[in-house]
Design a protein around this motif. Structure first.
Motif, mmCIF file in Angstrom:
data_model
loop_
_atom_site.group_PDB
_atom_site.id
_atom_site.type_symbol
_atom_site.label_atom_id
_atom_site.label_comp_id
_atom_site.label_asym_id
_atom_site.label_seq_id
_atom_site.Cartn_x
_atom_site.Cartn_y
_atom_site.Cartn_z
ATOM 1 N N ILE A 170 0.842 -1.192 0.000
ATOM 2 C CA ILE A 170 0.000 0.000 0.000
ATOM 3 C C ILE A 170 0.875 1.238 0.000
ATOM 4 O O ILE A 170 0.616 2.215 -0.713
ATOM 5 N N ALA A 171 1.935 1.188 0.788
ATOM 6 C CA ALA A 171 2.815 2.352 0.836
ATOM 7 C C ALA A 171 3.437 2.618 -0.520
ATOM 8 O O ALA A 171 3.565 3.755 -0.951
ATOM 9 N N VAL A 172 3.807 1.550 -1.200
ATOM 10 C CA VAL A 172 4.405 1.743 -2.509
ATOM 11 C C VAL A 172 3.412 2.340 -3.479
ATOM 12 O O VAL A 172 3.747 3.210 -4.282
ATOM 13 N N SER A 173 2.164 1.897 -3.391
ATOM 14 C CA SER A 173 1.192 2.421 -4.342
ATOM 15 C C SER A 173 0.938 3.891 -4.119
ATOM 16 O O SER A 173 0.586 4.606 -5.033
ATOM 17 N N CYS A 174 1.069 4.328 -2.896
ATOM 18 C CA CYS A 174 0.732 5.719 -2.628
ATOM 19 C C CYS A 174 1.943 6.631 -2.675
ATOM 20 O O CYS A 174 1.791 7.834 -2.606
ATOM 21 N N MET A 175 3.104 6.079 -2.768
ATOM 22 C CA MET A 175 4.272 6.891 -2.486
ATOM 23 C C MET A 175 4.547 7.884 -3.586
ATOM 24 O O MET A 175 4.516 7.553 -4.760
ATOM 25 N N LEU A 176 4.815 9.087 -3.193
ATOM 26 C CA LEU A 176 5.052 10.122 -4.176
ATOM 27 C C LEU A 176 6.501 10.535 -4.199
ATOM 28 O O LEU A 176 6.823 11.634 -4.606
ATOM 29 N N ASP A 177 7.364 9.706 -3.747
ATOM 30 C CA ASP A 177 8.740 10.132 -3.598
ATOM 31 C C ASP A 177 9.597 9.048 -4.214
ATOM 32 O O ASP A 177 9.516 7.909 -3.804
ATOM 33 N N PRO A 178 10.410 9.349 -5.214
ATOM 34 C CA PRO A 178 11.099 8.264 -5.917
ATOM 35 C C PRO A 178 12.014 7.451 -5.037
ATOM 36 O O PRO A 178 12.093 6.234 -5.185
ATOM 37 N N LEU A 179 12.680 8.088 -4.125
ATOM 38 C CA LEU A 179 13.617 7.329 -3.308
ATOM 39 C C LEU A 179 12.888 6.324 -2.452
ATOM 40 O O LEU A 179 13.234 5.155 -2.388
ATOM 41 N N LEU A 180 11.834 6.771 -1.798
ATOM 42 C CA LEU A 180 11.131 5.843 -0.921
ATOM 43 C C LEU A 180 10.348 4.826 -1.711
ATOM 44 O O LEU A 180 10.185 3.692 -1.274
ATOM 45 N N PHE A 181 9.900 5.219 -2.893
ATOM 46 C CA PHE A 181 9.263 4.230 -3.762
ATOM 47 C C PHE A 181 10.240 3.132 -4.081
ATOM 48 O O PHE A 181 9.941 1.942 -3.993
#
Lengths: 513, 306
Positions: free
Chosen positions: A131-142
């Motif tokens: 879920i976090a990956v789907s929502c993540m708006l930050d390339p590094l954290l993605f």
């Protein structure tokens, strides 16, 4: 950049917190009370499932902004923040994830004996990561979360679960391949992200969307991130990890693997490569088209030769996802919007197929198609369900994958008719192998010699009894996936509504540079 | 030698002398100083087992008692890295030293990753992996920016905790004379918690994302790219993938292989387990909240420049 954010009262924190809490709680419960652990896991995942429809209702489909944005300070020194938000595209993935996880947990209800507690914990942690990956708006954290999902999620626990039976050598080889293949591809993105960070001073996607990189640098960055996404998609030269990983994973593991991590490649592509590096995408379009077209035709042909049921189903994601990349690089609104739909339907169809195969596997403990035949005479319900899933797999009209494929073909035809023709040809081959598989397994003469060898009649009687008690859930779940498929096929307007503005934004952004 | 050429050994005075010499640009007199600095650099490289001078490391690591190995793999690196930072800041004499360090880093990284694949004992791959990590540390060091020093410090901190972790587990297993990797087999069945801890340490060595090792590597590559060492970063990235194979292999042996004879491991004593708990919780939890680490090391890097 502020116009890209619209704040609202609901927040995503609850959505992310629930699986985490659900995964921490079983740590304190001793392993002997496995039923309690399973119930806690199931409840946590069901609660998480109830939340995204609320998001959907509150979602405002008229804007392309990211909604429900949250920013947490992760590393203020480098201006890298943990910012999550949902727009039309990622809403699907969130709903899909939260739908699949309760199904997986209930699939593994009785068949996972050895490390039951770790199974539930691992699944819930994976749900959180997804879920976090789907929502993540930050390339590094993605990047970090998708990597960790790949490394920690699939390989260790699924191989642990099968740890004591099965052909272990092959499984270990599969695990190695999985790990190292995806590592090699993704470390290049690890280099790309600091380059971005150096140039712009931040990794916030909303800010990055407005920066313009020079063309040469764009090519380098694009190639680096493409290396990472291409392995995940999977594209042809590096797709070998996929059948291996699927075959060696348990049923629930395959369901989840087909569900979300396969989308990570195309999702990352959609969200990061195309908006941020538009000229590079333009230049490399032939470069994407070629392996994708090859992949569709090649994998569909190879699949016809396979003998392992799971491997056959495992190859179909390769073809689907490559179709998706063709659609995305066509940069037309029909293409991009059409590429999101197979991603969502792909989260439903191969899991349903894997569940059917899992049911068969639980009964007969073999996956070789040679031993199966004429199942329709002994198990009437299963072939109905698997036929619908097979139809969906080959994208026949009336199912959700058809809409996506059609849109992709439309979009790709606008750009390059040869590739669109090849892709459509590949889908015909896909129909060929799906029907071939179905035919072999379900119709035809019953093969009592083999089946009796593997489970004597008394055992089979009991094993038919069991599904009505425990695994009756399995059949019901497959039915629920089925209704979703049909609904998406017959009433598809529901889904593109949310996506239209986001997709339009993407296309506009890509064409203006 | 430096004393012979310049008549001073205190850093501040050396700094003044060096800058004045480079301003006056006199060639012949400066060769003594240059040789002196070179010798210091080589001596330091020797001690931290960077590549051309690393031959002593695997044998010594394997042969000595484990607490000594732990000390030996950590303490010289920390102290000499600090020392070299100071020295290079005052005595940065020409660009050729930087190239030497680049070469050492590349070679260390490659060697550390590749050579560890051929090992069969428990401690030798750890030795080779620490050579590889030294390569990364030199990378952070050889770019002359503040980020480089900061990356260096972060890497050393995280590397220290990982190494303490690894070397705390190994003696716990050594109570029953474990020497070969294959004897770690099936650790997961007899002692699952220590197996999980060891594999977390291994994954952190490998640089796998949510763990601390990844943060340190990421920052290191960030610093390397920041000073334009593209080739270095590329080599670093590829060797980290090669090195991952090693670490996974250890994890695999622990979880999946069946040893020929079942080995019973004694449970660990309390001190070690507390130490292990601290370091492994640091490794796993430093991802969600890394900013105190970064701020602290930023301050340290800045202050060493003043």
């Amino acid at each position: 950049m502020l116009e890209h954010i619209s704040y609202s009262d609901l927040n995503l924190r609850f959505l992310l917190l629930c699986p985490v809490l659900g995964s921490i709680t079983p740590l304190f419960i001793p392993n002997s009370r496995i039923r309690l652990i399973r119930w806690i896991g199931l409840c946590a995942s069901l609660i998480t499932f109830l939340y995204p429809p609320v998001l959907r209702i509150q979602f405002d489909p008229s804007t392309a902004k990211s909604q429900f944005v949250e920013r947490l300070r992760w590393l203020p020194y480098e201006n890298i923040h943990y910012s999550i938000g949902i727009d039309g595209v990622s809403l699907f993935f969130v709903i899909l994830t939260t739908l699949l996880i309760p199904i997986c947990i209930s699939v593994g209800w009785s068949s996972i004996r050895h490390f039951g507690k770790e199974y539930i914990i691992a699944f819930l942690i994976r749900e959180f990561l997804m879920i976090a990956v789907s929502c993540m708006l930050d390339p590094l954290l993605f990047y970090v979360l998708s990597e960790s999902q790949f490394r920690f999620g699939a390989t260790p626990y699924s191989t642990i679960i099968i740890g004591v039976w099965g052909s272990r050598q092959r499984k270990i080889k599969a695990a190695y391949q999985f790990f190292l293949y995806t590592s090699l591809g993704s470390v290049f993105m690890l280099l790309a992200i600091p380059l971005i960070l150096l140039q712009t001073g931040t990794t916030d996607l909303l800010i990055l969307l407005t920066t313009s990189f020079s063309e040469r640098r764009q090519m380098i960055l694009w190639i680096a991130s493409f290396a990472s996404f291409a392995v995940k998609v999977p594209m042809v030269p590096v797709h070998i990890w996929l059948p291996e990983a699927h075959v060696e994973a348990p049923t629930a593991g395959s369901v989840i693997l087909a569900g979300i991590p396969l989308k990570l490649g195309t999702h990352g592509f959609l969200r990061f490569s195309i908006p941020m590096f538009p000229e590079a995408t333009l230049c490399s379009t032939p470069f994407i088209y070629t392996p994708s077209a090859i992949a569709i035709i090649y994998t569909s042909s190879t699949t016809s030769r396979q003998i392992d049921l799971k491997k056959i189903i495992a190859y179909s994601p390769v073809a689907h996802m490559n179709l998706v990349t063709i659609g995305m690089s066509s940069r037309a609104a029909a293409g991009i919007g059409g590429s999101i739909l197979p991603m969502s339907s792909h989260g439903l169809v191969p899991p349903a197929l894997f569940l059917c195969v899992g049911v068969l596997y639980d009964r007969h403990k073999t996956r070789l198609a040679r031993y199966y035949g004429g199942l329709v005479s002994t198990m009437p319900n299963l072939p109905t369900i698997s036929f619908s899933s097979t139809l969906a797999n080959m994208s026949s009209p009336g199912t959700s994958s058809f809409i996506g494929e059609f849109s992709i073909s439309v979009g790709a035809f606008q750009r390059n008719s040869l590739v669109a023709t090849l892709a459509a040809l590949g889908m015909i081959l896909g129909a060929a192998y799906s029907l071939f598989l179905y035919n072999r397994v379900v119709s035809g003469n019953c093969k009592p010699y083999f089946l009796h060898q593997f489970s004597d009649p008394n055992g089979r009687e009991v094993s038919f009894f069991i599904p009505f008690i425990v695994g009756g859930a399995t059949v019901r779940l497959i039915a629920s996936l089925l209704t979703l498929l049909v609904r998406m096929g017959v009433h598809p307007k529901v889904f593109p509504d949310c996506m239209h503005t986001s997709v339009g934004n993407l296309v506009q952004h890509g064409q203006f540079h | 030698m430096i004393y012979g050429s310049t008549g001073a050994t205190h850093f501040d005075q050396l700094a003044k002398i060096f800058t004045s010499i480079s301003i006056s640009a006199s060639g012949a007199q400066s060769s003594g100083i240059f040789m002196g600095i070179l010798f210091i650099a080589v001596g330091s490289l020797f001690k931290i087992t960077a590549v051309p001078l690393h031959m002593w490391a695997p044998d010594i690591y394997e042969g000595s008692p484990t607490p000594v190995t732990a000390f030996l793999s950590l303490a010289p690196k920390i102290s000499i890295s600090a020392n070299m930072s100071r020295v290079s800041m005052v005595g940065s004499y020409g660009g050729t030293l930087q190239q030497i360090f680049f070469f050492c880093s590349i070679a260390s990284m490659i060697l550390g990753a590749v050579a560890a694949m051929a090992q069969t004992k428990v401690k030798r791959p750890l030795a080779h992996s620490s050579i590889g990590h030294v390569g990364y540390i030199r990378t952070g060091f050889s770019c002359g920016t503040i980020e480089g020093i900061q990356a260096l410090l972060i890497y050393i901190l995280i590397y220290a905790s990982m190494t303490i972790d690894a070397f705390a587990i190994v003696p716990a297993l050594r109570q029953t004379r474990v020497k070969y990797i294959s004897e770690l087999g099936a650790l997961a069945k007899t002692n699952p918690i220590s197996a999980i801890t060891f594999s977390i340490t291994m994954f952190s060595y490998a640089g796998i994302p949510p763990l601390a090792g990844f943060c340190s590597k990421f920052y290191m590559f960030f610093a390397a790219l920041g000073c334009g060492a593209y080739f270095l970063a590329l080599v670093g990235v590829v060797t980290s993938v090669i090195g991952r194979f090693n670490y996974i292999r250890i994890a695999k042996r622990m979880f999946f292989d069946r040893p020929r004879t079942w080995i019973l491991f004694k449970p660990m004593d309390r001190d070690k387990s507390i130490l292990l708990a601290m370091t492994s919780s640091f490794i796993t939890s430093s991802f969600p909240y890394p900013s105190p680490l970064f701020d602290l090391t930023h301050q340290m890097a800045l202050s060493s420049y003043l």
